[in-house]
Write a protein that holds these residues in place. Structure first.
Motif, mmCIF file in Angstrom:
data_model
loop_
_atom_site.group_PDB
_atom_site.id
_atom_site.type_symbol
_atom_site.label_atom_id
_atom_site.label_comp_id
_atom_site.label_asym_id
_atom_site.label_seq_id
_atom_site.Cartn_x
_atom_site.Cartn_y
_atom_site.Cartn_z
ATOM 1 N N VAL A 89 0.846 -1.202 0.000
ATOM 2 C CA VAL A 89 0.000 0.000 0.000
ATOM 3 C C VAL A 89 0.880 1.250 0.000
ATOM 4 O O VAL A 89 0.656 2.190 -0.776
ATOM 5 C CB VAL A 89 -0.961 -0.002 1.209
ATOM 6 C CG1 VAL A 89 -1.669 1.335 1.353
ATOM 7 C CG2 VAL A 89 -1.974 -1.135 1.075
ATOM 8 N N ILE A 90 1.904 1.265 0.842
ATOM 9 C CA ILE A 90 2.817 2.414 0.907
ATOM 10 C C ILE A 90 3.561 2.577 -0.414
ATOM 11 O O ILE A 90 3.708 3.695 -0.921
ATOM 12 C CB ILE A 90 3.800 2.252 2.085
ATOM 13 C CG1 ILE A 90 3.030 2.362 3.403
ATOM 14 C CG2 ILE A 90 4.924 3.280 2.012
ATOM 15 C CD1 ILE A 90 3.825 1.929 4.618
ATOM 16 N N ALA A 91 4.020 1.466 -0.993
ATOM 17 C CA ALA A 91 4.775 1.515 -2.250
ATOM 18 C C ALA A 91 3.936 2.083 -3.392
ATOM 19 O O ALA A 91 4.467 2.710 -4.300
ATOM 20 C CB ALA A 91 5.290 0.119 -2.610
ATOM 21 N N ARG A 92 2.629 1.871 -3.332
ATOM 22 C CA ARG A 92 1.734 2.428 -4.351
ATOM 23 C C ARG A 92 1.381 3.880 -4.055
ATOM 24 O O ARG A 92 0.646 4.503 -4.818
ATOM 25 C CB ARG A 92 0.441 1.614 -4.428
ATOM 26 C CG ARG A 92 0.607 0.258 -5.053
ATOM 27 C CD ARG A 92 -0.746 -0.368 -5.370
ATOM 28 N NE ARG A 92 -1.667 -0.366 -4.250
ATOM 29 C CZ ARG A 92 -1.895 -1.389 -3.430
ATOM 30 N NH1 ARG A 92 -1.241 -2.521 -3.597
ATOM 31 N NH2 ARG A 92 -2.762 -1.294 -2.448
ATOM 32 N N GLY A 93 1.864 4.401 -2.926
ATOM 33 C CA GLY A 93 1.553 5.775 -2.556
ATOM 34 C C GLY A 93 0.223 5.913 -1.866
ATOM 35 O O GLY A 93 -0.303 7.010 -1.738
ATOM 36 N N GLY A 94 -0.337 4.790 -1.382
ATOM 37 C CA GLY A 94 -1.656 4.804 -0.756
ATOM 38 C C GLY A 94 -1.676 5.287 0.677
ATOM 39 O O GLY A 94 -2.713 5.626 1.197
ATOM 40 N N ALA A 95 -0.526 5.328 1.342
ATOM 41 C CA ALA A 95 -0.461 5.820 2.716
ATOM 42 C C ALA A 95 0.689 6.795 2.809
ATOM 43 O O ALA A 95 1.779 6.526 2.323
ATOM 44 C CB ALA A 95 -0.249 4.658 3.695
ATOM 45 N N GLY A 96 0.430 7.921 3.405
ATOM 46 C CA GLY A 96 1.471 8.929 3.552
ATOM 47 C C GLY A 96 2.518 8.510 4.554
ATOM 48 O O GLY A 96 2.314 7.567 5.320
ATOM 49 N N GLU A 97 3.626 9.209 4.576
ATOM 50 C CA GLU A 97 4.699 8.884 5.503
ATOM 51 C C GLU A 97 4.198 9.010 6.927
ATOM 52 O O GLU A 97 3.562 9.988 7.295
ATOM 53 C CB GLU A 97 5.890 9.810 5.259
ATOM 54 C CG GLU A 97 6.507 9.578 3.897
ATOM 55 C CD GLU A 97 7.743 10.427 3.659
ATOM 56 O OE1 GLU A 97 8.265 10.991 4.605
ATOM 57 O OE2 GLU A 97 8.156 10.499 2.498
ATOM 58 N N GLY A 98 4.445 7.971 7.716
ATOM 59 C CA GLY A 98 4.051 7.972 9.105
ATOM 60 C C GLY A 98 2.597 7.563 9.332
ATOM 61 O O GLY A 98 2.174 7.405 10.451
ATOM 62 N N GLN A 99 1.838 7.366 8.260
ATOM 63 C CA GLN A 99 0.463 6.911 8.395
ATOM 64 C C GLN A 99 0.426 5.414 8.267
ATOM 65 O O GLN A 99 1.208 4.818 7.535
ATOM 66 C CB GLN A 99 -0.426 7.511 7.305
ATOM 67 C CG GLN A 99 -0.563 9.009 7.392
ATOM 68 C CD GLN A 99 -1.410 9.538 6.240
ATOM 69 O OE1 GLN A 99 -1.727 8.837 5.295
ATOM 70 N NE2 GLN A 99 -1.755 10.812 6.323
ATOM 71 N N HIS A 100 -0.488 4.798 8.977
ATOM 72 C CA HIS A 100 -0.622 3.350 8.874
ATOM 73 C C HIS A 100 -1.576 3.040 7.738
ATOM 74 O O HIS A 100 -2.620 3.677 7.587
ATOM 75 C CB HIS A 100 -1.154 2.764 10.178
ATOM 76 C CG HIS A 100 -0.172 2.894 11.292
ATOM 77 N ND1 HIS A 100 0.932 2.092 11.388
ATOM 78 C CD2 HIS A 100 -0.100 3.766 12.322
ATOM 79 C CE1 HIS A 100 1.640 2.450 12.447
ATOM 80 N NE2 HIS A 100 1.043 3.456 13.031
ATOM 81 N N ALA A 101 -1.230 2.041 6.958
ATOM 82 C CA ALA A 101 -2.074 1.632 5.843
ATOM 83 C C ALA A 101 -3.291 0.880 6.384
ATOM 84 O O ALA A 101 -3.153 0.022 7.251
ATOM 85 C CB ALA A 101 -1.298 0.737 4.895
ATOM 86 N N ALA A 102 -4.447 1.206 5.892
ATOM 87 C CA ALA A 102 -5.641 0.472 6.275
ATOM 88 C C ALA A 102 -5.694 -0.812 5.485
ATOM 89 O O ALA A 102 -5.534 -0.830 4.271
ATOM 90 C CB ALA A 102 -6.889 1.315 5.993
ATOM 91 N N ILE A 103 -5.889 -1.906 6.188
ATOM 92 C CA ILE A 103 -5.933 -3.217 5.542
ATOM 93 C C ILE A 103 -7.303 -3.804 5.808
ATOM 94 O O ILE A 103 -7.734 -3.918 6.954
ATOM 95 C CB ILE A 103 -4.825 -4.131 6.081
ATOM 96 C CG1 ILE A 103 -3.474 -3.500 5.800
ATOM 97 C CG2 ILE A 103 -4.914 -5.512 5.478
ATOM 98 C CD1 ILE A 103 -2.305 -4.205 6.440
ATOM 99 N N GLY A 104 -7.966 -4.206 4.749
ATOM 100 C CA GLY A 104 -9.274 -4.761 4.995
ATOM 101 C C GLY A 104 -9.996 -5.160 3.800
ATOM 102 O O GLY A 104 -9.833 -5.262 2.716
#
Length: 104
Positions: A89-104
């Motif tokens: 998710v982070i690699a795709r740019g879906g979560a900003g730096e320091g934000q946790h990616a929502a998984i679901g």
């Protein structure tokens, strides 16, 4: 001249967490194991906590005792997959730096 290998220099030169995440996903697992100390230092210096968690999960899974089926324990495999999804998710740019990616 630097003591870092070119593949590790790519991580050192990564401009943001998305690029670091892509590097972690694309780098051969043998490099992650071999150079885990240098990689950990670079990820720590960048404040990339999700990347540190992913690296730890990969190393744990690769180092785990395997059962008769050739697989690590279910909990180890799930930890690895959870960390991998977050990094994707982070690699795709879906979560900003320091934000946790929502998984679901």
């Amino acid at each position: 001249m630097t003591a870092m290998l070119p593949i590790i220099e790519e991580l050192a030169d990564a401009p943001d967490h998305a690029a670091r995440g892509r590097w972690l996903l694309e780098t051969p697992l043998t490099v992650l194991i071999r150079d885990q100390v240098a990689i950990t230092r670079l990820l720590s210096a960048a404040g990339f906590h999700e990347g540190l968690a992913y690296l730890a999960a990969e190393i744990a899974a690769l180092s785990a005792v395997r059962g008769p089926d050739g697989l690590a324990a279910f909990t180890v495999r799930m930890m690895r997959e959870h960390a991998r999804i977050g990094i994707q998710v982070i690699a795709r740019g879906g979560a900003g730096e320091g934000q946790h990616a929502a998984i679901g």
